[in-house]
Design an enzyme around this catalytic site. Structure first.
Site, PDB file in Angstrom:
ATOM      1  N   ILE A 155       0.839  -1.209   0.000  1.00 17.21           N
ATOM      2  CA  ILE A 155       0.000   0.000   0.000  1.00 17.21           C
ATOM      3  C   ILE A 155       0.873   1.257   0.000  1.00 17.21           C
ATOM      4  CG2 ILE A 155      -1.727   1.312   1.323  1.00 17.21           C
ATOM      5  CD1 ILE A 155      -2.811  -1.483   2.266  1.00 17.21           C
ATOM      6  N   THR A 232      -4.303   4.920   7.707  1.00 14.11           N
ATOM      7  CA  THR A 232      -5.256   3.938   7.144  1.00 14.11           C
ATOM      8  C   THR A 232      -4.732   2.524   7.393  1.00 14.11           C
ATOM      9  OG1 THR A 232      -4.200   4.027   4.971  1.00 14.11           O
ATOM     10  CG2 THR A 232      -6.065   5.512   5.313  1.00 14.11           C
ATOM     11  N   SER A 233      -3.771   2.379   8.333  1.00 14.16           N
ATOM     12  CA  SER A 233      -3.172   1.047   8.532  1.00 14.16           C
ATOM     13  C   SER A 233      -3.871   0.304   9.663  1.00 14.16           C
ATOM     14  CB  SER A 233      -1.673   1.154   8.731  1.00 14.16           C
ATOM     15  OG  SER A 233      -1.367   2.018   9.801  1.00 14.16           O
ATOM     16  N   ARG A 234      -3.458   0.511  10.898  1.00 16.71           N
ATOM     17  CA  ARG A 234      -4.121  -0.096  12.043  1.00 16.71           C
ATOM     18  C   ARG A 234      -4.154   0.929  13.172  1.00 16.71           C
ATOM     19  NH1 ARG A 234      -6.321  -2.901   9.250  1.00 16.71           N
ATOM     20  NH2 ARG A 234      -6.393  -5.162   9.093  1.00 16.71           N
ATOM     21  N   ASP A 258      -8.727   6.172   9.147  1.00 15.27           N
ATOM     22  CA  ASP A 258      -9.726   5.196   8.710  1.00 15.27           C
ATOM     23  C   ASP A 258      -9.814   4.069   9.734  1.00 15.27           C
ATOM     24  OD1 ASP A 258     -11.544   4.118   6.678  1.00 15.27           O
ATOM     25  OD2 ASP A 258     -10.014   2.560   6.394  1.00 15.27           O
ATOM     26  N   GLU A 263     -11.558   0.409  17.792  1.00 15.21           N
ATOM     27  CA  GLU A 263     -12.677   0.354  16.838  1.00 15.21           C
ATOM     28  C   GLU A 263     -13.557  -0.879  17.003  1.00 15.21           C
ATOM     29  OE1 GLU A 263     -10.202   0.450  13.181  1.00 15.21           O
ATOM     30  OE2 GLU A 263     -11.294  -1.338  12.581  1.00 15.21           O
ATOM     31  N   HIS A 295     -13.153   2.504   8.705  1.00 16.37           N
ATOM     32  CA  HIS A 295     -12.449   1.347   8.122  1.00 16.37           C
ATOM     33  C   HIS A 295     -13.036   1.000   6.748  1.00 16.37           C
ATOM     34  CE1 HIS A 295      -9.656  -2.037   9.599  1.00 16.37           C
ATOM     35  NE2 HIS A 295      -9.632  -2.009   8.275  1.00 16.37           N
ATOM     36  N   GLN A 296     -13.110   2.015   5.901  1.00 14.86           N
ATOM     37  CA  GLN A 296     -13.700   1.807   4.578  1.00 14.86           C
ATOM     38  C   GLN A 296     -12.672   1.881   3.453  1.00 14.86           C
ATOM     39  OE1 GLN A 296     -16.131   5.741   4.291  1.00 14.86           O
ATOM     40  NE2 GLN A 296     -15.604   5.291   2.187  1.00 14.86           N
ATOM     41  N   ALA A 297     -11.378   2.063   3.829  1.00 12.58           N
ATOM     42  CA  ALA A 297     -10.381   2.275   2.776  1.00 12.58           C
ATOM     43  C   ALA A 297     -10.335   1.105   1.780  1.00 12.58           C
ATOM     44  CB  ALA A 297      -9.009   2.513   3.396  1.00 12.58           C
ATOM     45  N   PHE A 298     -10.577  -0.102   2.280  1.00 14.79           N
ATOM     46  CA  PHE A 298     -10.493  -1.288   1.407  1.00 14.79           C
ATOM     47  C   PHE A 298     -11.729  -1.440   0.525  1.00 14.79           C
ATOM     48  CE2 PHE A 298     -13.717  -4.257   2.971  1.00 14.79           C
ATOM     49  CZ  PHE A 298     -14.141  -3.585   4.109  1.00 14.79           C
TER      50      PHE A 298
HETATM   51  P1  NAD Z   1       2.711  -4.976   3.484  1.00 16.43           P
HETATM   52  O1  NAD Z   1       3.035  -6.177   4.329  1.00 16.43           O
HETATM   53  O2  NAD Z   1       2.768  -5.085   2.010  1.00 16.43           O
HETATM   54  O3  NAD Z   1       3.635  -3.758   3.929  1.00 16.43           O
HETATM   55  C1  NAD Z   1       3.886  -3.428   5.268  1.00 16.43           C
HETATM   56  C2  NAD Z   1       5.255  -2.779   5.315  1.00 16.43           C
HETATM   57  O4  NAD Z   1       5.467  -2.312   6.649  1.00 16.43           O
HETATM   58  C3  NAD Z   1       6.405  -3.758   4.992  1.00 16.43           C
HETATM   59  O5  NAD Z   1       7.209  -3.218   3.961  1.00 16.43           O
HETATM   60  C4  NAD Z   1       7.165  -3.873   6.310  1.00 16.43           C
HETATM   61  O6  NAD Z   1       8.561  -4.049   6.135  1.00 16.43           O
HETATM   62  C5  NAD Z   1       6.838  -2.515   6.919  1.00 16.43           C
HETATM   63  N1  NAD Z   1       7.148  -2.439   8.354  1.00 16.43           N
HETATM   64  C6  NAD Z   1       7.181  -3.433   9.278  1.00 16.43           C
HETATM   65  N2  NAD Z   1       7.578  -2.925  10.464  1.00 16.43           N
HETATM   66  C7  NAD Z   1       7.787  -1.598  10.276  1.00 16.43           C
HETATM   67  C8  NAD Z   1       8.215  -0.549  11.123  1.00 16.43           C
HETATM   68  N3  NAD Z   1       8.530  -0.767  12.406  1.00 16.43           N
HETATM   69  N4  NAD Z   1       8.351   0.693  10.590  1.00 16.43           N
HETATM   70  C9  NAD Z   1       8.067   0.926   9.287  1.00 16.43           C
HETATM   71  N5  NAD Z   1       7.650  -0.037   8.440  1.00 16.43           N
HETATM   72  C10 NAD Z   1       7.507  -1.278   8.932  1.00 16.43           C
HETATM   73  O7  NAD Z   1       1.262  -4.524   4.000  1.00 16.43           O
HETATM   74  P2  NAD Z   1       0.194  -3.649   3.198  1.00 16.43           P
HETATM   75  O8  NAD Z   1      -0.689  -4.568   2.431  1.00 16.43           O
HETATM   76  O9  NAD Z   1       0.882  -2.550   2.505  1.00 16.43           O
HETATM   77  O10 NAD Z   1      -0.687  -3.099   4.425  1.00 16.43           O
HETATM   78  C11 NAD Z   1      -0.222  -2.032   5.228  1.00 16.43           C
HETATM   79  C12 NAD Z   1      -1.178  -1.796   6.376  1.00 16.43           C
HETATM   80  O11 NAD Z   1      -2.476  -1.437   5.893  1.00 16.43           O
HETATM   81  C13 NAD Z   1      -1.399  -2.992   7.309  1.00 16.43           C
HETATM   82  O12 NAD Z   1      -1.412  -2.507   8.654  1.00 16.43           O
HETATM   83  C14 NAD Z   1      -2.778  -3.463   6.972  1.00 16.43           C
HETATM   84  O13 NAD Z   1      -3.403  -4.110   8.072  1.00 16.43           O
HETATM   85  C15 NAD Z   1      -3.460  -2.137   6.646  1.00 16.43           C
HETATM   86  N6  NAD Z   1      -4.657  -2.269   5.819  1.00 16.43           N
HETATM   87  C16 NAD Z   1      -5.699  -1.422   6.062  1.00 16.43           C
HETATM   88  C17 NAD Z   1      -6.848  -1.510   5.289  1.00 16.43           C
HETATM   89  C18 NAD Z   1      -8.028  -0.565   5.491  1.00 16.43           C
HETATM   90  O14 NAD Z   1      -9.103  -0.848   4.966  1.00 16.43           O
HETATM   91  N7  NAD Z   1      -7.886   0.517   6.208  1.00 16.43           N
HETATM   92  C19 NAD Z   1      -6.922  -2.460   4.278  1.00 16.43           C
HETATM   93  C20 NAD Z   1      -5.834  -3.288   4.036  1.00 16.43           C
HETATM   94  C21 NAD Z   1      -4.693  -3.182   4.815  1.00 16.43           C
END
Ligand code: NAD
Length: 336
Positions: A155, A232-234, A258, A263, A295-298
């Site tokens: 992402i 938008t991560s966690r 998001d 949540e 949590h609608q980004a996906f």
């Molecule tokens: P990914 O596994 O492709 O990428 C995650 C990256 O984070 C990796 O490159 C990893 O090396 C890096 N990372 C690990 N520890 C780290 C740290 N301490 N500092 C910096 N970077 C670090 O994952 P992704 O598919 O890109 O997803 C990223 C995030 O988005 C996840 O938390 C996922 O749960 C979240 N997500 C949210 C939604 C949403 O609807 N809001 C949907 C999908 C994913």
């Protein structure tokens, strides 16, 4: 395999039914969230399909294992809500959907940046109210601004591509360098440098012990005054109370989220007839420079279709006794 499908919404049915027209895996759609109280609904099902706000702690997994669960098929990328040690101990295989549409989340991320920068929520309601004044709507050009991307996996890399098109300067932080970002001209820098230089900081790492509350009071104090934060991560990566203090002092100029650390039990439901009991969340909603989406980004057609197809393919593999390409175990996570 018979699947007990928790936290069902109308769109889950639509996309899972479309992905399995032959009904090779009969699905029992259950509306409740999976919790200790609802786990008994899965008695006799070898497979449970869960989403991000289902409770998958040791107690729930023990109840599920005792009633015959063999496979936990997450229809999400994130698995921080699963007690993987307990799953391993109980012989429950856990599979997930590691990637479905990084574009969906990345585009939503950039939408939050644009909406906050140009005060879209205020402009929208103002114009509908017949107020066409521009006072208070001043934004800035994204071109030339410095954006920090923490987590440059799937992402984060798409966010970098989009922002590179806007002419932004990109700084990045990730234990693993992604060559796609370096090709775009991004520089990997220590976090302190990223905090000090960025106008906007966006989070795309997983929630791990080392990223829990990464954005807390200490990090915020190192940022540029008026920084825009996007998550938008966690939710747990951001210490919400510290960000509220930052918003009150003006150190944080705008916040787009998001995801929210508490949540579970709040998102994915209509609470409009009730009073929100979470005071921290309620305080966030009072700021004019905060946008929260639930949590609608996906949530795009492409992502839902990919989630359904990968989840069913994960279940096919398990049913056929094949190696599980998308399995997560406590040992695998420790090795990362
Ligand atoms: P990914 O596994 O492709 O990428 C995650 C990256 O984070 C990796 O490159 C990893 O090396 C890096 N990372 C690990 N520890 C780290 C740290 N301490 N500092 C910096 N970077 C670090 O994952 P992704 O598919 O890109 O997803 C990223 C995030 O988005 C996840 O938390 C996922 O749960 C979240 N997500 C949210 C939604 C949403 O609807 N809001 C949907 C999908 C994913």
């Amino acid at each position: 395999m018979n699947i007990a499908f928790f936290s069902t919404k109308s769109y889950d049915r639509e996309f899972f039914d479309a992905a399995d027209p032959q009904r090779r895996h009969p699905i029992t759609y259950l509306e409740p969230r999976l919790t200790e109280q609802t786990a008994s609904l899965a008695v006799g099902f070898p497979c449970v399909c869960g989403f991000v706000n289902d409770s998958l702690n040791a107690a729930v997994l023990e109840t599920l294992a005792a009633s015959g669960l063999k496979l936990l098929a997450l229809r999400s990328a994130g698995f921080n809500h699963v007690d993987l040690l307990a799953a391993d101990r109980l012989g429950i295989a856990v599979v997930r959907v590691p990637a479905y549409s990084p574009y969906a989340v990345a585009e939503h991320t950039v939408m939050l940046m644009l909406a906050l920068n140009r005060h879209l929520q205020r402009a929208y309601s103002r114009v509908r109210d017949g107020n066409l004044s521009l006072e208070g709507l001043l934004g800035f050009d994204l071109r030339g601004r410095t954006i920090g991307i923490i987590g440059t996996g799937r992402i984060g890399a798409v966010v970098a591509q989009i922002l590179s098109g806007f002419g932004c300067r990109l700084l990045a932080s990730d234990p693993t360098v992604n060559p796609e970002l370096t090709r775009l001209g991004a520089s990997y820098v220590p976090l302190a440098e990223l905090y000090a230089q960025c106008d906007i900081i966006t989070l795309h790492s997983p929630l791990l012990p080392e990223t829990f509350h990464l954005i807390g009071a200490a990090a915020i104090s190192q940022m540029k005054p008026g920084v825009m934060l996007i998550n938008t991560s966690r939710g747990g990566i951001v210490d919400t109370r510290a960000v509220i203090e930052g918003l009150k002092s003006g150190q944080v100029g705008a916040l787009g989220i998001d995801v929210y650390e508490e949540e579970e039990g709040l998102f994915f439901q209509d609470l409009s007839e009730r009073v929100i009991q979470d005071d921290v969340f309620a305080r966030l909603l009072t700021f004019p420079n905060v946008i929260v989406t639930g949590h609608q980004a996906f949530f795009t057609r492409e992502a839902l279709s990919a989630i359904a197809q990968t989840t069913l393919a994960n279940i096919d593999e398990f049913a056929a006794g094949q190696p599980l390409a998308n399995q997560v175990t406590a040992a695998k996570v420790r090795r990362k």
